[in-house]
Scaffold this active site. Sequence first.
Site, PDB file in Angstrom:
ATOM      1  N   ILE A  66       0.860  -1.604   0.190  1.00 50.05           N
ATOM      2  CA  ILE A  66      -0.078   0.085   0.116  1.00 50.05           C
ATOM      3  C   ILE A  66       0.653   1.426  -0.096  1.00 50.05           C
ATOM      4  CG2 ILE A  66      -1.849   1.679   1.391  1.00 50.05           C
ATOM      5  CD1 ILE A  66      -2.444  -1.192   2.684  1.00 50.05           C
ATOM      6  N   GLU A  74       1.880  -3.668   5.710  1.00 50.86           N
ATOM      7  CA  GLU A  74       1.424  -2.609   4.871  1.00 50.86           C
ATOM      8  C   GLU A  74       1.558  -3.756   3.147  1.00 50.86           C
ATOM      9  OE1 GLU A  74       5.097   0.157   2.958  1.00 50.86           O
ATOM     10  OE2 GLU A  74       4.248   0.889   4.560  1.00 50.86           O
TER      11      GLU A  74
END
Length: 185
Positions: free
Chosen positions: A49, A91
Amino acid sequence: RAQDAIRYQTTHDPLTGLVNRTEVIATVGREVSRMRREKTLVGVILAGIDGLKGINDTYGHAAGDAVLRETVRRTRSVVRPYDTLGRYTGEEILVVVPGCDSKAAMTQADRLRAAVAQGGMDISEWGKFSGSKDGKLQVTLSLGVAEGRADVEAGALLREVEAALMRAKRAGQNRVEGASKPEKK
């Protein structure tokens, strides 16, 4: 039931519901073994991300968690029922795509990228917004892709996909990069 609950807790990430890092790495190992045994294909996709740390720092960790959960929801909507998604790092999501060569895995990775980038993510109930009226953030993914090969162990395959993800992030984010082909000797 209690044993099933304990097994679930030890193999799944509590925030996203995805299998955890240990379990998704074990899945890569099993799929590489199956690939060799059955002479099939396997692709791996590592999705990071873009800017999640900045979202956490700017809007708070609850907003970052909301972005992560929505990213997982959108990712799940695109993958096949027999693909495995796992939380690889804070992430990053690792996607194991059996039966896919690098071209098919690249296509699947681009579908994931497009699904997450489509429209903003509403985090208004979770974040602190200074000057923002609607509480929507544009979220994107950078993705690395690698294809399993008979001469590559699972650990090396994971290193290849990590390197491909790093190239995607360095090249501007919101993009897909394939693993470099090894040199022939």
